[in-house]
Write a protein that holds these residues in place. Structure first.
Motif, PDB file in Angstrom:
ATOM      1  N   GLU A   8       0.817  -1.208   0.000  1.00 30.46           N
ATOM      2  CA  GLU A   8       0.000   0.000   0.000  1.00 30.46           C
ATOM      3  C   GLU A   8       0.858   1.268   0.000  1.00 30.46           C
ATOM      4  N   ALA A   9       1.857   1.310   0.850  1.00 28.94           N
ATOM      5  CA  ALA A   9       2.688   2.515   0.954  1.00 28.94           C
ATOM      6  C   ALA A   9       3.411   2.786  -0.364  1.00 28.94           C
ATOM      7  N   PHE A  10       3.954   1.751  -0.964  1.00 27.99           N
ATOM      8  CA  PHE A  10       4.633   1.898  -2.253  1.00 27.99           C
ATOM      9  C   PHE A  10       3.669   2.405  -3.319  1.00 27.99           C
ATOM     10  N   TYR A  11       2.494   1.826  -3.354  1.00 32.50           N
ATOM     11  CA  TYR A  11       1.516   2.135  -4.399  1.00 32.50           C
ATOM     12  C   TYR A  11       1.119   3.617  -4.340  1.00 32.50           C
ATOM     13  N   LEU A  12       0.873   4.120  -3.158  1.00 26.68           N
ATOM     14  CA  LEU A  12       0.464   5.515  -3.033  1.00 26.68           C
ATOM     15  C   LEU A  12       1.637   6.471  -3.239  1.00 26.68           C
ATOM     16  N   ALA A  13       2.823   6.086  -2.757  1.00 21.94           N
ATOM     17  CA  ALA A  13       3.989   6.953  -2.935  1.00 21.94           C
ATOM     18  C   ALA A  13       4.394   7.036  -4.400  1.00 21.94           C
ATOM     19  N   ARG A  14       4.315   5.925  -5.110  1.00 21.44           N
ATOM     20  CA  ARG A  14       4.692   5.887  -6.522  1.00 21.44           C
ATOM     21  C   ARG A  14       3.665   6.593  -7.407  1.00 21.44           C
ATOM     22  N   ASN A  15       2.415   6.659  -6.951  1.00 21.52           N
ATOM     23  CA  ASN A  15       1.335   7.226  -7.764  1.00 21.52           C
ATOM     24  C   ASN A  15       0.614   8.322  -6.976  1.00 21.52           C
ATOM     25  N   PRO A  16       1.191   9.493  -6.882  1.00 23.26           N
ATOM     26  CA  PRO A  16       0.593  10.562  -6.053  1.00 23.26           C
ATOM     27  C   PRO A  16      -0.801  10.970  -6.515  1.00 23.26           C
ATOM     28  N   ASP A  17      -1.105  10.820  -7.806  1.00 23.11           N
ATOM     29  CA  ASP A  17      -2.450  11.156  -8.279  1.00 23.11           C
ATOM     30  C   ASP A  17      -3.492  10.214  -7.675  1.00 23.11           C
ATOM     31  N   ILE A  18      -3.112   8.943  -7.540  1.00 18.59           N
ATOM     32  CA  ILE A  18      -4.021   7.985  -6.906  1.00 18.59           C
ATOM     33  C   ILE A  18      -4.156   8.297  -5.421  1.00 18.59           C
ATOM     34  N   ALA A  19      -3.041   8.684  -4.797  1.00 17.58           N
ATOM     35  CA  ALA A  19      -3.089   9.046  -3.370  1.00 17.58           C
ATOM     36  C   ALA A  19      -4.061  10.194  -3.126  1.00 17.58           C
ATOM     37  N   VAL A  20      -4.104  11.144  -4.044  1.00 13.79           N
ATOM     38  CA  VAL A  20      -5.046  12.258  -3.914  1.00 13.79           C
ATOM     39  C   VAL A  20      -6.484  11.749  -3.963  1.00 13.79           C
ATOM     40  N   LEU A  21      -6.756  10.809  -4.877  1.00 15.92           N
ATOM     41  CA  LEU A  21      -8.107  10.254  -4.972  1.00 15.92           C
ATOM     42  C   LEU A  21      -8.491   9.491  -3.705  1.00 15.92           C
ATOM     43  N   VAL A  22      -7.528   8.777  -3.128  1.00 13.14           N
ATOM     44  CA  VAL A  22      -7.808   8.032  -1.893  1.00 13.14           C
ATOM     45  C   VAL A  22      -8.105   8.993  -0.751  1.00 13.14           C
ATOM     46  N   ARG A  23      -7.279  10.048  -0.638  1.00  9.50           N
ATOM     47  CA  ARG A  23      -7.517  11.022   0.425  1.00  9.50           C
ATOM     48  C   ARG A  23      -8.856  11.739   0.240  1.00  9.50           C
ATOM     49  N   GLY A  24      -9.289  11.864  -1.007  1.00  8.92           N
ATOM     50  CA  GLY A  24     -10.552  12.515  -1.280  1.00  8.92           C
ATOM     51  C   GLY A  24     -11.760  11.621  -1.113  1.00  8.92           C
ATOM     52  N   GLY A  25     -11.536  10.368  -0.751  1.00  9.88           N
ATOM     53  CA  GLY A  25     -12.638   9.465  -0.502  1.00  9.88           C
ATOM     54  C   GLY A  25     -13.174   8.753  -1.728  1.00  9.88           C
ATOM     55  N   HIS A  26     -12.505   8.888  -2.876  1.00 13.45           N
ATOM     56  CA  HIS A  26     -12.969   8.204  -4.085  1.00 13.45           C
ATOM     57  C   HIS A  26     -12.696   6.698  -4.015  1.00 13.45           C
ATOM     58  N   TYR A  27     -11.677   6.332  -3.248  1.00 16.66           N
ATOM     59  CA  TYR A  27     -11.350   4.922  -3.042  1.00 16.66           C
ATOM     60  C   TYR A  27     -11.018   4.734  -1.562  1.00 16.66           C
ATOM     61  N   GLN A  28     -11.300   3.540  -1.067  1.00 14.06           N
ATOM     62  CA  GLN A  28     -11.015   3.240   0.322  1.00 14.06           C
ATOM     63  C   GLN A  28      -9.517   3.175   0.593  1.00 14.06           C
ATOM     64  N   SER A  29      -8.751   2.791  -0.427  1.00 14.31           N
ATOM     65  CA  SER A  29      -7.309   2.579  -0.250  1.00 14.31           C
ATOM     66  C   SER A  29      -6.677   2.477  -1.622  1.00 14.31           C
ATOM     67  N   GLY A  30      -5.335   2.438  -1.618  1.00 13.50           N
ATOM     68  CA  GLY A  30      -4.644   2.171  -2.860  1.00 13.50           C
ATOM     69  C   GLY A  30      -5.004   0.800  -3.406  1.00 13.50           C
ATOM     70  N   PHE A  31      -5.136  -0.167  -2.510  1.00 16.39           N
ATOM     71  CA  PHE A  31      -5.510  -1.510  -2.951  1.00 16.39           C
ATOM     72  C   PHE A  31      -6.899  -1.503  -3.582  1.00 16.39           C
ATOM     73  N   ASP A  32      -7.799  -0.712  -3.043  1.00 17.61           N
ATOM     74  CA  ASP A  32      -9.139  -0.593  -3.619  1.00 17.61           C
ATOM     75  C   ASP A  32      -9.038  -0.050  -5.050  1.00 17.61           C
ATOM     76  N   HIS A  33      -8.202   0.953  -5.246  1.00 16.37           N
ATOM     77  CA  HIS A  33      -8.002   1.482  -6.607  1.00 16.37           C
ATOM     78  C   HIS A  33      -7.419   0.416  -7.515  1.00 16.37           C
ATOM     79  N   TYR A  34      -6.453  -0.333  -6.984  1.00 17.25           N
ATOM     80  CA  TYR A  34      -5.824  -1.377  -7.806  1.00 17.25           C
ATOM     81  C   TYR A  34      -6.868  -2.421  -8.228  1.00 17.25           C
ATOM     82  N   CYS A  35      -7.745  -2.790  -7.300  1.00 21.81           N
ATOM     83  CA  CYS A  35      -8.779  -3.776  -7.613  1.00 21.81           C
ATOM     84  C   CYS A  35      -9.684  -3.290  -8.743  1.00 21.81           C
ATOM     85  N   GLN A  36     -10.023  -2.033  -8.721  1.00 18.08           N
ATOM     86  CA  GLN A  36     -10.984  -1.520  -9.692  1.00 18.08           C
ATOM     87  C   GLN A  36     -10.341  -1.108 -11.010  1.00 18.08           C
TER      88      GLN A  36
END
Length: 983
Positions: free
Chosen positions: A67-95
Motif C-alpha cells: 500500500e505505501a509503495f503504491y500511493l507513494a509511486r502514484n501521487p495522483d491515486i493518493a489524492v483520490l484516496v484522500r478525497g474518498g474516491h477509493y477506500q485505499s490504494g488496494f481498492d483502486h488497484y482492484c478496480q
C-alpha cells in the motif's frame, strides 16, 4: 472487472485474481493493533478490521501488495484516496490499477509488458487474467519470466534449497510468493537474484541496517527499492552508483527525468548487455574477451550477461576481470622471433604459388628492395606488396651478394628486375644503383623486413598525387610487439631524431591524423622519381646506411616540397631485421648523425630543442594556425542533433587552412572506424580524452593553440577556467563561441537567456544558427554575434509520389528531455489517433536515428511505428517514404532534420515553431504546436495530394540550393576565423 476491494476479498466472491488475497496470519504479524483486537476472534474478524480500519491506516492486505509503495509511486491515486474516491490504494488497484499500474516494488508492470509480447491487456482478457500481475503470480514466475529486474525465480529457488528450504514448499505457491512471505520474518533474507546481495547490503550500509532494525523497512531489498535516495546505496560490491552516473552522464539525465529509479536499474536492464563498466576496476569487455569460458557460457545462454557471470562464476573461479596494471609483457625479442617464424612458415606457399610482378604496360610505381640474405623475410615482404597493390608495379630487387636462397629469388618472383651486387654494398648504395633502372613516376623505397597492412600502397600513391608540392609520403610504422616505431619523425636542433609516438598504441589519437613532418624513415618512403633523381638519390657520404633517409627528406623540403605522414599507410616492421646486430646499427646511426649535423647546420637552426614541452609543436611542419575545437563529443554525422553542423564546421576550419584538434568533453565511446572516418584526415581527433583530462591536456599544450572554438553555450563556462589556467585566456588567445542553438529558447521565450550567456562577452566571435537568435544576442549586448547557418547540398532521391508510402521521422535522441523524444510522444498519443481517423488507417511511421544508451523507446512500440535506430545509409529511407514529419514542440536553433529531408526531396510537415525558425513559407506545411488535429490534417493533405507534394518538393529544393550551399558556409567560417585572429 471493476470490483471494489471489499467485494473482491469477500470469500464468497467468484472472481479470484491471484493478487486479490487477504493473508490473515501475515496481516496480524505485521500490525500489532490488529493482532490485539483480532487474535482470538473468528478468522473473518481480521478481514473486517482491515476493510473498516486498516485500509484507511495504510495497511496492506497481504505481502503481494504494498500500500505505501503504491500511493507513494502514484501521487495522483493518493489524492483520490484522500478525497474518498477509493477506500485505499488496494481498492483502486482492484478496480482500475491492475490494468497497468505496478502493485509492488518487486513487480514492474511496464517491464513485464515490454519483455513479453503476449502480455497485452487484450490477450490477458481473452485468457481471463486480471492484469499482468495476475498472470505473473499464476504462471509467469514458474515460467522463468522476469517480473522485476532484481528477482529471478530460478535463482531464488536454488538459494532457498541451499538454505534448507524444501523445494516443494517453494513450488507450492511459486518462488516469488515464497520470497515475499519470507521477508520480515525471523529467517535469513535470501538473495532474490544474482544482482542483489542482502547480507552485503546490510553490512555496508549501516543506515539501512538501522532502519530495517527499527521496522521502517521489512528487508534489505525493500529498503533498496523504496528508500528515498537510491544514489546513496550500492546493491552489490561489484557496482558503484556514483561511478556509473559519473561515467555515463546520459544515464544521470535519464534518472532525473524518471526513466529509471537508479543507475543500477539501467545497468541491469541494458548496460550489462552493452558491457558498460559497472565500477572502477571491473572491465566487462576484458572479462568476456579474455576468458573463453565466459564467451562459451554466454553463447550457450547459460548466463544472462557478463556481469551476472562474473558474480556467479568469475569471482569464484578467480577469472581475470580487468586488465592488469601492467600489461602482460611480451619481450620484443620474442615478438621478433615470432615474426621471423611466420615468414619461414610461409615459405612453402611460394613453391606452388609464385609471386608475379610481370608488367603488361608502363608501371605506375617502382619499388626498390635491397636485400642481403634473410630470404624468408624478403618473400613475406614481397608477398604483402603484391597482395597489397594489384596495379602495375616495377619491382627492382637489389641483391647484395646473398648466400642463402635469395640467389634463386627470380625462380619465385616473376617479372622482377634483380640486380646482383659484387658484394654487400649496403642499403644506400643498393638504392642508388637501382635508381638508374626506375621508370615509374613514383618510387617506393621499401625494407625487406616489412609486412604491409591493407591498402598501404594505394593510400600512399593517392596522398602523393593529392598535391603537386608533396615530395614524399611515409606511414605508420608498427614494430613486432604491436607498438609504434614512428608516426612520422622529428629532427631536433642538435641533429638527433625521434620517432613520434614511439612505444605508443597505433590507435592513439596523436598517431591518426595526416600532417607534414620533418621526415619519414625509408622503411617505407614513397617519393616522386624525378625529384629523387634531381637530388642525386641518397648521399653516399652516409654509406653504408642510416641518416640517408633523414638527409633526403631535408633536401626534399629544401627543394620546396613537403614530406607527409599518412596514418592510412600502415607498415609492420621487424626493426633492425636486416642488420647483423643491433649494436652495429646503433654505431652506424651515431656516425650518420655526425655527418648529418655538419651538413645541415642551417636547417637545424630552424628546428626546436628536444623537450617533452616542445614535442607536440615539433611533430609537424607547415606553420598553420592551430585551432582547439571543443564539443560535447566527437561530432559524428550519424549522431544528428547539431553534431552534423559541428562536423561541417570542423571540415570548414580545416579547409580554411587551419590545423584542427577536436576535444570531446564527454568522451567518445564510438568505434574507431567512425571516429577516424567522419572527419578530415588532417584533423587530430582526441577520442581518448574527456573533461576529466582537460586540465592535464591543456597543461601539456601550453602556448600551442592560436584559437579556441567552443561548440554549444553550455560548454563555455565549463572550460573557461581551465583555458585561463593554461594560458589560453581570451585576452591572449581568441575564443569563438558557436552557440549551435540558444538553449534558453527551448524553455520558452528566452527564459534564462542572461544566465546562459553570462560572461561570453570575452569571446571575439559568437555565432548563432538563425537570424532571430542573432537578434536576441544583439539585444543582449553582444554585438560580435553573427549568423552561421546550416549547410546541406541538395541530393533529391528519385522515387516519385506513387512509388512512396509511409511517414519518416529522422532524429537523434541523446537525452531523456530531448525535443525529439517529446515529438514521438506527441505523435503517438495525439497525432496518430487523429491521423488514423482521417485516413482510415495511419501510414506507418519509420523512426530512424541514434538513440543514446539508457533512453527507453519501448513505449513507442506500435503496429504503425517502426523503430530502426541508427542506420548506415539514410537515402533508402528518404527514397521510400512519402512525407517527412517533425512534430517538434520545443527547440532552439534551426532544425537540421528539415534541411536534410528537403535536400533528399522529401516534403515535410512540421510545427509552426520550426517553420518560424527556418523562415520558410510555402516550402513546408505546418501546424501549431498545441494542435494535434491540425498537424494530422496537414499530413493527410500532403499524403494524398500528388500535385501539392511535387510543388513543395521543388520549392524546398530550390530554397536549399539558394540558401544552404557549402561554399557560403565555408566562406563564413573562414571569415570568422580571420576576424577572431585579427582581433
Amino acid at each position: 472487472m471493476p470490483l471494489p476491494a471489499h467485494q473482491l476479498l469477500d470469500p464468497a466472491c467468484a472472481l479470484k485474481p491471484a493478487w486479490a488475497v487477504f493473508d490473515r496470519e501475515w496481516y496480524l504479524r505485521r500490525h500489532a493493533d490488529a493482532r490485539v483486537l483480532c487474535q482470538d476472534k473468528p478468522p473473518e474478524a481480521a478481514l473486517l478490521y482491515y476493510l473498516r480500519v486498516g485500509a484507511r491506516l495504510g495497511h496492506s492486505p497481504s505481502p503481494l501488495f504494498d500500500e505505501a509503495f503504491y500511493l507513494a509511486r502514484n501521487p495522483d491515486i493518493a489524492v483520490l484516496v484522500r478525497g474518498g474516491h477509493y477506500q485505499s490504494g488496494f481498492d483502486h488497484y482492484c478496480q482500475h490499477g491492475h490494468r497497468g499500474v505496478s502493485p509492488h516494488w518487486l513487480f514492474d508492470d511496464a517491464l513485464y509488458a515490454d519483455l513479453y509480447e503476449d502480455m497485452t491487456l487484450e490477450n490477458l482478457d481473452q485468457h481471463q487474467c486480471f492484469g499482468r500481475y495476475d498472470h505473473y503470480l499464476r504462471s509467469g514466475q514458474r515460467e522463468r519470466r522476469m517480473g522485476h529486474y532484481l528477482f529471478d525465480a530460478q535463482y531464488y529457488r536454488a538459494r532457498a534449497i541451499e538454505a534448507g528450504v524444501d523445494g516443494a514448499q517453494v513450488d507450492l505457491h511459486g518462488a516469488f510468493v515464497h520470497f515475499l512471505n519470507r521477508l520480515g520474518g525471523v529467517e535469513e533474507e535470501l538473495a532474490p537474484s544474482v544482482y542483489f546481495d542482502p547480507a552485503w547490503y546490510i553490512e555496508h550500509h549501516p543506515g539501512a541496517k538501522a532502519q530495517i532494525a527499527r521496522g521502517r523497512f521489512s528487508s534489505a531489498i525493500a529498503h533498496y527499492l523504496t528508500c528515498e535516495a537510491a544514489e546513496n546505496f550500492d546493491p552489490v560490491p561489484q557496482f558503484s552508483e556514483a561511478f556509473y552516473r559519473t561515467r555515463h552522464p546520459d544515464i544521470a539525465a535519464a534518472i532525473e527525468q524518471g526513466f529509471y529509479r537508479s543507475a543500477y536499474q539501467q545497468f541491469v536492464q541494458f548496460g550489462a548487455f552493452e558491457l558498460r563498466q559497472p565500477r572502477a576496476g571491473i572491465d566487462l569487455v576484458y572479462y568476456r574477451d579474455m576468458n573463453e569460458q565466459v564467451r562459451n557460457d554466454l553463447n550457450a545462454g547459460e548466463v544472462r550477461d557478463a556481469f551476472a557471470h562474473l558474480r556467479l562464476v568469475g569471482l569464484v573461479e578467480n577469472l581475470p576481470y580487468c586488465p592488469p596494471e601492467e600489461q602482460p609483457h611480451l619481450s620484443e625479442a620474442l615478438t621478433r622471433e615470432l615474426f621471423v617464424k611466420k615468414a619461414r612458415q610461409n615459405l612453402a606457399i611460394f613453391a606452388r604459388h609464385r609471386l608475379d610482378f610481370t608488367l603488361a604496360g608502363p608501371p605506375v610505381l617502382s619499388v626498390v628492395v635491397v636485400v642481403f640474405n634473410r630470404f624468408e623475410l624478403t618473400m613475406l615482404s614481397l608477398a604483402s606488396l603484391r597482395n597489397n597493390f594489384t596495379g602495375a608495379v616495377e619491382l627492382i630487387v637489389v641483391d647484395n651478394d646473398s648466400t642463402d636462397d635469395t640467389r634463386r629469388i627470380a625462380d619465385y618472383v616473376r617479372g622482377a628486375k634483380v640486380l646482383r651486387m659484387a658484394g654487400n654494398v649496403g642499403f644506400l648504395r643498393g638504392c642508388n644503383a637501382a635508381l638508374a633502372h626506375v621508370t615509374a613516376p613514383a618510387l617506393l623505397f621499401l625494407n625487406n623486413d616489412t609486412e604491409l597492412a591493407h591498402g598501404a600502397v594505394a593510400a600512399a600513391l593517392a596522398r602523393l598525387g593529392g598535391a603537386d608540392d608533396i615530395g614524399a609520403v611515409g606511414g605508420k610504422i608498427i614494430r613486432t610487439n604491436g607498438l609504434l616505431q614512428e608516426a612520422g619523425s622529428i629532427i631536433w636542433n642538435e641533429g638527433t631524431t625521434a620517432g613520434y609516438m614511439r612505444d605508443a598504441s597505433p590507435l592513439a589519437a596523436e598517431a591518426n591524423f595526416c600532417r607534414d613532418v620533418d621526415y619519414c624513415s625509408a622503411v617505407f618512403l614513397l617519393c616522386r622519381t624525378e625529384l629523387v633523381r634531381a637530388l642525386g638519390g641518397f648521399d653516399e657520404a652516409f654509406a653504408p646506411a642510416y641518416f640517408e633517409d633523414v638527409d633526403l627528406c631535408v633536401r626534399i623540403i629544401g627543394a620546396g616540397y613537403r614530406v607527409v605522414y599518412d596514418p592510412a599507410v600502415v607498415v609492420h616492421h621487424l626493426e633492425f631485421g636486416s642488420a647483423a646486430t643491433t649494436e652495429a646499427s646503433m654505431a652506424l646511426m651515431r656516425r650518420g648523425r655526425r655527418i648529418f649535423r655538419k651538413k645541415h647546420m642551417e636547417f637545424l637552426k630552424t628546428q626546436l630543442a628536444p623537450s617533452e614541452k616542445t614535442l607536440v609543436a615539433a611533430r609537424g611542419r607547415g606553420g598553420k594556425p592551430r585551432v582547439l575545437f571543443i564539443e560535447d563529443t566527437v561530432p559524428l554525422r550519424r549522431l544528428g542533433s547539431g553534431f552534423v553542423r559541428s562536423n561541417d564546421v570542423v571540415h570548414a576550419i580545416s579547409a580554411a587552412g587551419f590545423d584542427v584538434h577536436v576535444f570531446p568533453l564527454n568522451g567518445a565511446a564510438y568505434d574507431v572506424m567512425s571516429l577516424f572516418g567522419d572527419l578530415p584526415e588532417e584533423v587530430e581527433v582526441l577520442h581518448d580524452r574527456d573533461f576529466t583530462m582537460l586540465a592535464e591536456f591543456l597543461a601539456g599544450r601550453r602556448n600551442f593553440y592560436d584559437l579556441v572554438w567552443i561548440a554549444r553555450t553550455h560548454n563555455f563556462a565549463r572550460v573557461l577556467p581551465y583555458l585561463r589556467k593554461a594560458g589560453l585566456a581570451p585576452a591572449r588567445v581568441p575564443l569563438v563561441l558557436d552557440t549551435e542553438a540558444v538553449a534558453s529558447n527551448r524553455a520558452g521565450h528566452g527564459v534564462g537567456l542572461q544566465a546562459e550567456f553570462a560572461g561570453v562577452e570575452v569571446c571575439r566571435e559568437i555565432l548563432a544558427v538563425s537570424a532571430s537568435e542573432v537578434a536576441q544576442l544583439h539585444a543582449l549586448g553582444l554585438p560580435q554575434a553573427s549568423l552561421l547557418g546550416t549547410a546541406r547540398a541538395p541530393a533529391p532521391t528519385p522515387n516519385g509520389f506513387a512509388q512512396r508510402a509511409g511517414l519518416l521521422f529522422v532524429a537523434g535522441i541523446h537525452q531523456a528531455d530531448s525535443p525529439n523524444l517529446d515529438s514521438l510522444d506527441w505523435y503517438l498519443r495525439e497525432i496518430l489517433p487523429a491521423l488514423a481517423a482521417m485516413l482510415g488507417e495511419a501510414p506507418v511511421l519509420h523512426v530512424v536515428g541514434y538513440t543514446a544508451p539508457g533512453i527507453d523507446l519501448s513505449p513507442f512500440r506500435h503496429e504503425r511505428i517502426k523503430l530502426h535506430g541508427a542506420v548506415g545509409e539514410l537515402a533508402p529511407f528518404y527514397n521510400a517514404a512519402r512525407v517527412f514529419i517533425a512534430p517538434t514542440r520545443f527547440a532552439a536553433g534551426t532544425p537540421y532534420k528539415i534541411y536534410e529531408a528537403a535536400s533528399y526531396g522529401l516534403p515535410c510537415v512540421g510545427t509552426a515553431l520550426l517553420r518560424g525558425q527556418l523562415g520558410w513559407g510555402e516550402e513546408m506545411l505546418s501546424a501549431p504546436v498545441d494542435d494535434a488535429a491540425a498537424f494530422a490534417r496537414q499530413i493527410a493533405r500532403l499524403y494524398r495530394d500528388e500535385a501539392l507534394w511535387n510543388t513543395m518538393r521543388e520549392k524546398a529544393l530550390a530554397r536549399m540550393e539558394t540558401e544552404n550551399g557549402f561554399a557560403a558556409f565555408n566562406a563564413k567560417v573562414a571569415q570568422v576565423l580571420r576576424a577572431a585572429l585579427e582581433g
